[in-house]
Design a protein around this motif. Sequence first.
Motif, PDB file in Angstrom:
ATOM      1  N   THR A   1       0.960  -1.407   0.078  1.00  0.00           N
ATOM      2  CA  THR A   1       0.096   0.011   0.074  1.00  0.00           C
ATOM      3  C   THR A   1       0.860   1.176  -0.118  1.00  0.00           C
ATOM      4  O   THR A   1       0.751   2.210  -0.915  1.00  0.00           O
ATOM      5  N   LEU A   2       1.702   1.425   0.701  1.00  0.00           N
ATOM      6  CA  LEU A   2       2.693   2.395   0.743  1.00  0.00           C
ATOM      7  C   LEU A   2       3.618   2.591  -0.401  1.00  0.00           C
ATOM      8  O   LEU A   2       3.729   3.689  -0.945  1.00  0.00           O
ATOM      9  N   ALA A   3       3.875   1.378  -1.104  1.00  0.00           N
ATOM     10  CA  ALA A   3       4.519   1.664  -2.370  1.00  0.00           C
ATOM     11  C   ALA A   3       3.424   2.134  -3.305  1.00  0.00           C
ATOM     12  O   ALA A   3       3.948   3.005  -4.445  1.00  0.00           O
TER      13      ALA A   3
ATOM     14  N   LEU B   1       3.885   5.374  -5.607  1.00  0.00           N
ATOM     15  CA  LEU B   1       3.867   5.691  -6.951  1.00  0.00           C
ATOM     16  C   LEU B   1       2.995   6.535  -7.745  1.00  0.00           C
ATOM     17  O   LEU B   1       3.042   7.163  -8.481  1.00  0.00           O
ATOM     18  N   THR B   2       1.714   6.388  -6.850  1.00  0.00           N
ATOM     19  CA  THR B   2       0.628   7.320  -7.420  1.00  0.00           C
ATOM     20  C   THR B   2       1.229   8.964  -7.258  1.00  0.00           C
ATOM     21  O   THR B   2       0.690   9.855  -8.182  1.00  0.00           O
ATOM     22  N   ALA B   3       1.900   9.287  -6.044  1.00  0.00           N
ATOM     23  CA  ALA B   3       2.176  10.469  -5.839  1.00  0.00           C
ATOM     24  C   ALA B   3       3.338  10.703  -6.840  1.00  0.00           C
ATOM     25  O   ALA B   3       3.266  12.212  -7.624  1.00  0.00           O
ATOM     26  N   LEU B   4       4.196  10.029  -7.161  1.00  0.00           N
ATOM     27  CA  LEU B   4       5.093  10.037  -8.255  1.00  0.00           C
ATOM     28  C   LEU B   4       4.591  10.487  -9.773  1.00  0.00           C
ATOM     29  O   LEU B   4       4.913  11.454 -10.210  1.00  0.00           O
ATOM     30  N   PHE B   5       3.719   9.558  -9.798  1.00  0.00           N
ATOM     31  CA  PHE B   5       3.048   9.871 -11.176  1.00  0.00           C
ATOM     32  C   PHE B   5       2.389  11.377 -11.405  1.00  0.00           C
ATOM     33  O   PHE B   5       2.200  11.840 -12.361  1.00  0.00           O
TER      34      PHE B   5
END
Length: 236
Positions: free
Chosen positions: A35-37, A41-45
């Motif tokens: 979940t943390l990953a 990943l969502t924040a990075l995108f």
Amino acid sequence: MSGSVTRFARREWGPLFGTVRAELVARRWQAIPMTLAAVCLTALFQLVQNQDWGYQPVQDIGSVRAEDPLWLALLRTPLSLFVPALDLPVWGALAQVLLVFGIAEICLGRWRTLGVAFLATLCGTLYARVGIALGPGTPFGLPSSDAQVVDTGPSAAVVGLAVYVCWRYRAWWTGGAVVVAMIVEVIVKPNLAGKEHLAAIGGVLVLIGVQAWRERRQEGVEPRPGTRSWKPPIRS
């Protein structure tokens, strides 16, 4: 009155709350690494796609449209789950992933969580093509202009996971409330996203039906020597 509410809350959410609380107390953030990953990943995108140089690369690897070739849409669908919609606040997507994915990872295990999430997202992606083929004159149809709508974000996966977890932990009223809320959403605002949420729920309900049927069949089978049950554990 308060006693009835308390009994309802314990019956509806007690097993789910107990499982989540025990894991978080024992392992803290180590209980939800996937979940943390996913949140990162969502924040990075989101960060990359809002840069002049990053918008197109993100579109190329995670943007799905119904007008795209099917093979390309299927290739992009897994990552599209983690690409936030540009017209919605990213904090909503991050909160959805953290809360619902986190609960699901603890209760179902990371691989089953990912499997259900991808199934729900895939059902929404494939529905868009079917809806456009049906046309706007049918209850489940969509206008041809929706073929150009960028279809990304975790919402379909979140809805599907919520329904699946509620079934697994017998939170019937909560699961029903999620389904009713999605139906109301389509009635109030009959757009592509709302109908994809219903398609995601439909796909997950089929999965639930198959698993429930298999479990009923296994109830009459004697466990193998040295085991308590033929049923696999919930966590993976």
